[in-house]
Design a protein around this motif. Structure first.
Motif, PDB file in Angstrom:
ATOM      1  N   SER A 157       0.827  -1.208   0.000  1.00  0.00           N
ATOM      2  CA  SER A 157       0.000   0.000   0.000  1.00  0.00           C
ATOM      3  C   SER A 157       0.860   1.257   0.000  1.00  0.00           C
ATOM      4  O   SER A 157       0.558   2.233  -0.701  1.00  0.00           O
ATOM      5  N   LEU A 158       1.945   1.240   0.789  1.00  0.00           N
ATOM      6  CA  LEU A 158       2.841   2.402   0.810  1.00  0.00           C
ATOM      7  C   LEU A 158       3.513   2.608  -0.547  1.00  0.00           C
ATOM      8  O   LEU A 158       3.619   3.741  -1.027  1.00  0.00           O
ATOM      9  N   ILE A 159       3.942   1.508  -1.161  1.00  0.00           N
ATOM     10  CA  ILE A 159       4.567   1.612  -2.480  1.00  0.00           C
ATOM     11  C   ILE A 159       3.567   2.168  -3.489  1.00  0.00           C
ATOM     12  O   ILE A 159       3.910   3.036  -4.308  1.00  0.00           O
ATOM     13  N   SER A 160       2.320   1.700  -3.422  1.00  0.00           N
ATOM     14  CA  SER A 160       1.287   2.202  -4.339  1.00  0.00           C
ATOM     15  C   SER A 160       1.069   3.699  -4.146  1.00  0.00           C
ATOM     16  O   SER A 160       0.920   4.452  -5.120  1.00  0.00           O
ATOM     17  N   PHE A 161       1.069   4.124  -2.889  1.00  0.00           N
ATOM     18  CA  PHE A 161       0.869   5.551  -2.613  1.00  0.00           C
ATOM     19  C   PHE A 161       2.016   6.383  -3.186  1.00  0.00           C
ATOM     20  O   PHE A 161       1.785   7.411  -3.835  1.00  0.00           O
ATOM     21  N   PHE A 162       3.249   5.925  -2.960  1.00  0.00           N
ATOM     22  CA  PHE A 162       4.388   6.701  -3.447  1.00  0.00           C
ATOM     23  C   PHE A 162       4.490   6.651  -4.965  1.00  0.00           C
ATOM     24  O   PHE A 162       4.879   7.639  -5.596  1.00  0.00           O
ATOM     25  N   VAL A 163       4.148   5.521  -5.571  1.00  0.00           N
ATOM     26  CA  VAL A 163       4.152   5.443  -7.032  1.00  0.00           C
ATOM     27  C   VAL A 163       3.131   6.426  -7.611  1.00  0.00           C
ATOM     28  O   VAL A 163       3.409   7.148  -8.580  1.00  0.00           O
TER      29      VAL A 163
END
Length: 827
Positions: A279-285
C-alpha cells in the motif's frame, strides 16, 4: 495561504478554502457522515485513554534495563541503563538465551522473561564470540521511564489522529479529507501499540490487530484520491471498497487464530507486513507519477510537498537501518525516536490537503537559491575584509601591537562601514529576489494618507493596485468596479511589461452578471481559484469561474466592501517570489480594500456632485432654481429624450424692437435687454414654466414640458399677466435712467409638440418644435402692445374664474388655411 491564501468560510481569514477550522461546514455535513466522524473520534480517544492508563500501570512493573532490536534473527542490545548496566550488560551484546531457554526471536525473549518485582533474569549473552551469563535484578520501571519507552509512540499516534481531525475540520466536504482521517485513525492506533507490554483489558490487543489489518486499506484509499483523485476512484466506489474488504478478511483470520498480538501466526504477520508495504509503495508510485506527469498544476505542487515530507520522514530511519544491517552501528538507539521522523509524512500530507492554495514553487526554489548565494557573498566579503585588515594592513605596519589595535578599528568599521553597507546590500538582495518585507503600519498610513487626498477614480484605482504590486511583488493586479443597474463593470489591470522595465496597463469591461463577479458579490469574502476548484459548494460555477480567473490572470479575488456592499473586486495574480500569500498579506489586503472601498465611494460621490453641478448649470437655463433642486435630488423626473407631448407655448415679443435698436447705443441696449430677460425669466420660472430660448428680443417659454403641470395653459396665462404688469415697473426704471420705455405683445397656444435634445454631436440643445410653436409665434406677432392673445385650444382648458377673456374676430394666420379663433386676456 504561507501561509496560503485561504479564506475561512466566515472570512476574516486568511485564506479561503485554505486552512481555517470550518465549524459551520461541519454542522452542514450529512448526519450519517457526521456520525461516522464522531464515532471515530470518540473511539480513538477512548482507546487512547485506556492505553495511557496501561502506561501508568507499567510504571510499577519491572524495569529490565535494556532495549533490543530484532534484526536478522539476532536480538541485539541497543540501549543499556540502570541495573542491567551495573550488572555488566553492554550495547552490542546479543541475547542467545534467557533463564535456561534458548531464544532466537523477540517473542521468545518476552515469553520467558521473569516480570516479578523483586525478581531477576539470567541472560545468556554473545559478546564478540564469547558466550557467558549475566544476572540482572528487576526494579520498578517508574512512570517517566515507562512513558519514554511506551508513551512516546502513543503520543505520536495521538498526534497522527489529531492531524486527521484538523484536516477534516478544515475541509470536511472533500473525499481526500475523509480518506486522510481514516488513515490517521488506523496509523495512530498502529503507532500507539507499536511498542507495548501486557495490555489490560486483553481486547486492546485486538485493536492493534485491527489497525495492522486496516492501515493498508486506508493508505490505498488515500492513494486513489490524493494528490490527484483518479477517475476510477471517483466513478467506481468498488476500487475504494475492495482493499477494505481484503482488510476485513485479514482481520477476521488473524483474530480467529489468536486474541493476542504475540500469538498471531508468523505467516499472517508477514502477509500483513507485505500488505502494508504494498500500500505504501502504491501511494508513493501514485505520488511520483503525479509529480512526473502532472495531471493538473496543483496536483504537482501537492505531490512535491508530499515527497519532500516523505524524504525527511524516511531519511534517518532508513540510514539507521542500513548502518545496523551492514555496520552494526546504531545512529538512533531508541526505536521510538526513529518513529519521531515519521511525523513529517502525515504533516506534509495534511498540509497539502488542507491548504489547497499552493502556488508553484519552481520560481521560489530558483530564487531562494539565488538569495542564499547572494547572502553568502555578503558574508564572504565581510570575512575577507576582516582578514585583509588584520594580515595585510595592520600587521605589516604595527607588528605585534596590531592585536591590540585591531579590535578597536574593527569595531569602528562595523559601526560606521560594515553594518550600513551590509544593510544596503541586503536590502538590494531582498528587493532583487522579491523577499523584502513590507512595513504593515507604514504601508497602511501612507496609503491612507494618499487615498484621502484623491478624488479621481483612476488615480485611486492605480494607487491601490500599485501599492499591492509594490509591497507584495505581485506579477499582475487589477480592480473591477461594480456598477449598480449596469450591464458592464469597468476594469483596469496592471502587469509587468514583458521585455521592458515598465508597466502594462489594460482597461476593459466585464459583464456584471459574470459568474465570478456574482459569486464574490454574494459571498462577500476572499475567493481563490483553488476554492473554486475544490469546494463542492461552488461546483455549479466551477468551470466558468476558473475560466475567468485564467482569463484575467488572477489567483484570488478580494471584495471591496462599503457598508456591507461589494463596490469593487481586487483581483491578484501570483507573487513573483513564488511565496504563498501569508496571513499578514491577507490582513494588509483587507485593510487596503476597506480603505479603497471608502476612497472609491468618495470618488463616485465627487463625480456625482460634478455631474449634478453640470446638470444644474444646464437646467438652470430652462427651469427655476427650485425645480432644478428637485430634479437634482430626483424628486422630479425629467425626460430629455425625444418625445411628443401636449404643452402650452408662450411667445413674447418686444414691439418696434428694430426701431429701438437704431436709436439706442449697443451697450445701453444690452443692459436693458438683460434686465428685461431676467425679470421675465423669473416670472416664467415662478409659474413652473421652462425657458426654451431667446430669439433676438423674443422669449419662448413652455409650460408642461420638462416638469408636469396640472394645467399648463392656466400657468402660462398667469405668467403672461404678471409679465404685462411687470413692464410698467421696468419702464419707470428705464425712463428715469435712460429716458426710454417699451412694450410687449404675447401669444399663447396649446397643442402637441416634439421636445428633446436637437442639434449636432458638437452642440446639442433641448427645445420644442412643431406647429404649436409656430402658431404661438404668429399670435405674438398678431398681438398689439400690452395685449395677450390666446388660441382656442388654450382658452378651452381654463378652469379658473380669476382669468377673464373676450373673444376677438377670427384672424388669418400665415401658414394656416382659413381663420383661427382669437381670445384676448383681460387683466
Amino acid at each position: 495561504m504561507e501561509d496560503n491564501i485561504k479564506s475561512s468560510p466566515e472570512q476574516k481569514s486568511v485564506l479561503s478554502g485554505k486552512g481555517q477550522l470550518n465549524i459551520k461546514s461541519i454542522l452542514l455535513i450529512r448526519r450519517p457522515l457526521l456520525s461516522v466522524f464522531l464515532l471515530l473520534t470518540l473511539s480513538y480517544f477512548f482507546i487512547g485513554t485506556l492505553y495511557f492508563l496501561n502506561i501508568v500501570t507499567w510504571g510499577s512493573q519491572a524495569d529490565f534495563g535494556w532495549a533490543v532490536s530484532d534484526v536478522s534473527d539476532r536480538i541485539v542490545v541497543i540501549d543499556v541503563n540502570g541495573e542491567a548496566e551495573k550488572s555488566g550488560l553492554r550495547e552490542g551484546d546479543v541475547f542467545t538465551g534467557i533463564n535456561d531457554f534458548k531464544i532466537r526471536s523477540f517473542g521468545e525473549l518476552i515469553e520467558h522473561l521473569v516480570r516479578d518485582v523483586p525478581g531477576a533474569n539470567i541472560y545468556e549473552v554473545d559478546r564478540n564470540g564469547n558466550i557467558f551469563s549475566i544476572r540482572v535484578p528487576n526494579v520498578p520501571l517508574g512512570f517517566s521511564r515507562a512513558f519514554m519507552r511506551f508513551g512516546f509512540t502513543w503520543f505520536l499516534g495521538t498526534v497522527f489522529f489529531i492531524l486527521g481531525v484538523i484536516v477534516f475540520f478544515m475541509k470536511p466536504e472533500g473525499r481526500p479529507s475523509w480518506a486522510f482521517l481514516i488513515t490517521m485513525f488506523n496509523a495512530g492506533l498502529y503507532m500507539s501499540f507499536l511498542f507495548t507490554s501486557k495490555l489490560s483489558p486483553e481486547w486492546l490487543d485486538s485493536v492493534y490487530i485491527f489497525a495492522s489489518a486496516f492501515l493498508p486499506a486506508s493508505i490505498l484509499h488515500i492513494a486513489q484520491t490524493f494528490p490527484y483523485e483518479w477517475t476510477w476512484a471517483r466513478d467506481r466506489k468498488a476500487s475504494v471498497m475492495v482493499p477494505y474488504i481484503l482488510s476485513l478478511v485479514l482481520f477476521a483470520v488473524m483474530r480467529s487464530e489468536a486474541s493476542l498480538v504475540v500469538d498471531v501466526p508468523l505467516y499472517l504477520k508477514k502477509i500483513c507486513t507485505v500488505y502494508i508495504a504494498t500500500s505504501l509503495i502504491s501511494f508513493f508510485v501514485s505520488t511520483i507519477y503525479t509529480y512526473v506527469k502532472p495531471l493538473s498544476a496543483i496536483s504537482r505542487i501537492r505531490s512535491r510537498i508530499i515527497l519532500m515530507g516523505s524524504a525527511v520522514a524516511l531519511v534517518v530511519p532508513v540510514v539507521n537501518l542500513i548502518t545496523i544491517l551492514f555496520f552494526h552501528l546504531f545512529l538512533v538507539r531508541l526505536p521510538a525516536l526513529n518513529m519521531l521522523f515519521f511525523i513529517f509524512l502525515p504533516v506534509s500530507l495534511s498540509y497539502a490537503i488542507a491548504k489547497h492554495n499552493l502556488f508553484d514553487v519552481d520560481v521560489y526554489i530558483k530564487r531562494a537559491v539565488g538569495y542564499v548565494i547572494m547572502t553568502a557573498l555578503i558574508g564572504t566579503t565581510y570575512f575577507a575584509i576582516q582578514v585583509i585588515l588584520e594580515t595585510i594592513i595592520l600587521r605589516p605596519f604595527l607588528g605585534d601591537s596590531a592585536e591590540n589595535v585591531y579590535p578597536v578599528i574593527f569595531a569602528l568599521l562595523v559601526v560606521f562601514f560594515f553594518n550600513p553597507v551590509s544593510r544596503k546590500i541586503q536590502d538590494i538582495v531582498d528587493l532583487l529576489f522579491y523577499r523584502k518585507k513590507y512595513d504593515y503600519k507604514n504601508t497602511v498610513i501612507s496609503v491612507s494618507n494618499a487615498l484621502t487626498s484623491l478624488l479621481n477614480m483612476d488615480e485611486i484605482v492605480k494607487k491601490i493596485i500599485g501599492t499591492v504590486r509594490k509591497e507584495m511583488f505581485i506579477d499582475k493586479a487589477g480592480i473591477i468596479l461594480m456598477q449598480k443597474q449596469a450591464s458592464e463593470c469597468q476594469t483596469i489591470f496592471i502587469s509587468d511589461n514583458p521585455g521592458a522595465n515598465s508597466e502594462h496597463i489594460i482597461g476593459g469591461c466585464l459583464p456584471c452578471d459574470d459568474p465570478l463577479l456574482a459569486l464574490v458579490t454574494r459571498e462577500k469574502k476572499l475567493i481563490t481559484e483553488y476554492d473554486i476548484a475544490e469546494d463542492s459548494r461552488y461546483a455549479d460555477v466551477k468551470d466558468s469561474c476558473i475560466m475567468k480567473f485564467n482569463e484575467i490572470g488572477a489567483s484570488i479575488a478580494v471584495p471591496l466592501l462599503y457598508r456591507n456592499e461589494v463596490t469593487g473586486i481586487l483581483a491578484l495574480g501570483h507573487k513573483k517570489s513564488g511565496h504563498f500569500y501569508t496571513r499578514e498579506d491577507i490582513y494588509l489586503l483587507e485593510t487596503l480594500t476597506n480603505q479603497g472601498a471608502i476612497a472609491i465611494e468618495n470618488a463616485r460621490l465627487a463625480e456625482q456632485m460634478k455631474k449634478e453641478e453640470t446638470v444644474r448649470a444646464n437646467l438652470s437655463r430652462y427651469l427655476s432654481p427650485q425645480i432644478v433642486d428637485q430634479v437634482v435630488k430626483n424628486n422630479v423626473q425629467l425626460n430629455l429624450g425625444g418625445d411628443r407631448k401636449i404643452v402650452t407655448v408662450l411667445f413674447s415679443d418686444i414691439r418696434n424692437f428694430t426701431t429701438i435698436t437704431e436709436t439706442r447705443p449697443p451697450d445701453q441696449l444690452i443692459h436693458i435687454l438683460n434686465e428685461y430677460f431676467s425679470a421675465m425669466a423669473k416670472i416664467i420660472f415662478d409659474n413652473q414654466g421652462s425657458l426654451d430660448k431667446y430669439i433676438g428680443d423674443a422669449i419662448v417659454a413652455v409650460f408642461g414640458s420638462l416638469v408636469h403641470v396640472k394645467n399648463p395653459a392656466q400657468n402660462a396665462i398667469k405668467a403672461a399677466i404678471q409679465m404685462m404688469k411687470q413692464m410698467p415697473l421696468l419702464n419707470k426704471h428705464w425712463t428715469e435712467e435712460f429716458g426710454f420705455s417699451m412694450d410687449i405683445g404675447i401669444g399663447i397656444n396649446t397643442g402637441e409638440v416634439f421636445l428633446g435634445n436637437i442639434g449636432s454631436p458638437e452642440r446639442m440643445e433641448f427645445t420644442v418644435i412643431g406647429d404649436t410653436v409656430n402658431v404661438a409665434s404668429r399670435f405674438s406677432g398678431l398681438a398689439k402692445e400690452r395685449q395677450i392673445l390666446l388660441t382656442k385650444s388654450s382658452f378651452i382648458t381654463l378652469d379658473s374664474h380669476d382669468i377673464q377673456c373676450k373673444e376677438l374676430p377670427p384672424a388669418e394666420i400665415k401658414g394656416k388655411s382659413g381663420t383661427l379663433e382669437v381670445f384676448e386676456v383681460i387683466y
